[in-house]
Design a protein around this motif. Structure first.
Motif: not given
Ligand code: ADP
Length: 360
Positions: A138-140, A152-153, A163-170, A175-180
């Motif tokens: 998510d580069a937006d 994802i919350r 490094k960060l582990e990406p979140i796995e779903k579906f 990865m999104s800045i919104g997770f951080l």
């Protein structure tokens, strides 16, 4: 109206460097652009051997900006920097890839609200359903939608090497800045912050191994998008548009931006194409009909398909359960699977080596 960075870059973009035949903006020669009130200052970077030869180009840049209404002063400084020149030469040919990621695909639109993020998320899920190893970035960063779209919350964990582990779903890594940062907190991003956030989300995340990384680009065709199109090793771009003229004008700008940076256009998607009434089944073209298809034909670009305008697409997106992940394949799920199929086909063609012709 006050002059913006975008106005300045637009004016500069018309100046072509005779050495490369590309615009000074597209070839990354403009650095350190600062706009203070009505005064503009920037550097024009050239390889040292060009030295003073580049003076007419510097003047042309200065004149182009000075011609903008409302500019009081312009100062363009010529800087000769071998490393910068080398780095730029390398990046303009092919920016460094992300280790272990086969193809990075941008999903872009000329403006917001056309369903770009919805297409990006559903396309990524559909590609994963076809058996590919897929990531969704998510580069937006101005309006991250992946946390909501995928429901994802939680925050990502730190993995190997800090490094960060990406979140796995579906079936995706994402990865999104919104997770951080809290997606509800408005953030003011400045140019360099945008770039470093995007660079980190590509380089400092444990993406590998992936066949495809789908990037939900920031909407529009401004400075951040242009830099991203230049700096990210993109295999190609998918342009999302609604069928009406206004949106198509913006889509054309997005196409031009990628063409300028030599990123191949994988094709156009028409979103919110036809509305099927959930009560009577009648089909109506609320935003006009076939506009994106006609534009793709006119520009000789692949037309990748139509996504219908359906309440279920919005509802499932809002609920964090995208339609492409649904087992029962309704028309909306199929529309995304068709889109993924068209993209996967192009990736396979690009990956396959050219056939050797053997003469007997
Ligand atoms: P963008 O990323 O271009 O800003 P979004 O993907 O966030 O746009 O979509 C904007 C809104 O439109 C969202 O509420 C989304 O659920 C809705 N939407 C997107 N595509 C469709 C569609 N095909 N049918 C119905 N609603 C859609």
């Amino acid at each position: 109206m006050a002059v913006t960075r975008e106005d300045v870059l637009k004016a500069l973009d018309r100046i072509v460097d005779p050495a490369s035949g590309r615009s000074v903006v597209a070839s990354g020669m403009i650095t350190g652009l600062a706009l203070k009130g009505r005064n503009v200052i920037f550097a024009l970077e050239v390889a040292p051997e060009r030295g003073r030869e580049a003076e007419p180009l510097r003047r042309a840049c200065e004149d182009a900006v000075a011609a903008l209404p409302g500019i009081a002063s312009v100062s363009a400084v010529l800087t000769a920097h071998q490393e910068a020149a080398n780095a730029r030469a390398a990046s303009s040919q092919s920016p460094p890839g992300i280790a272990g990621v086969e193809a990075v695909i941008a999903v872009a639109s000329g403006k917001g609200g056309v369903g770009k993020s919805t297409v990006a998320a559903n396309l990524a899920i559909a590609l994963a359903r076809m058996g590919l190893r897929v990531g969704l970035l998510d580069a937006d960063i101005y309006g991250p939608s992946v946390p909501r779209l995928l429901g994802i919350r939680h925050k990502p964990q730190q993995g190997a090497g800090g490094k960060l582990e990406p979140i796995e779903k579906f079936g995706l890594k994402t990865m999104s800045i919104g997770f951080l940062v809290d997606a509800e907190t408005p953030m003011i991003w400045r140019g360099p912050m945008v770039q470093s956030a995007l660079t980190q989300m590509m380089g400092d995340v444990l993406w590998a191994p992936l066949d495809a990384l789908v990037v939900d680009m920031p909407p529009g065709t401004g400075d951040a998008q242009l830099t991203m199109a230049q700096r990210v090793p993109l295999r190609g771009a998918v342009i999302v548009s609604t069928p009406q003229d206004l949106a198509l004008i913006d889509a054309r700008k997005a196409i031009a931006m990628f063409e300028k940076t030599k990123v191949p256009i994988l094709g156009l998607v028409e979103n919110m194409s036809v509305f099927v009434c959930p009560h009577c089944g009648e089909r109506s073209h609320i935003f006009g009909e076939g506009g994106a298809r006609r534009m793709a034909e006119a520009l000789s670009l692949p037309f990748l398909g139509e996504i219908p305008l359906l309440g279920s697409i919005r509802e499932m997106s809002d609920a964090g359960s995208p339609v492409a992940a649904q087992e029962s394949a309704g028309p909306e799920t199929l529309a995304y699977l068709h889109l993924a199929d068209a993209i996967a086909r192009q990736l396979r063609t690009a990956l396959r080596p050219a056939p050797r012709i053997v003469l007997e």
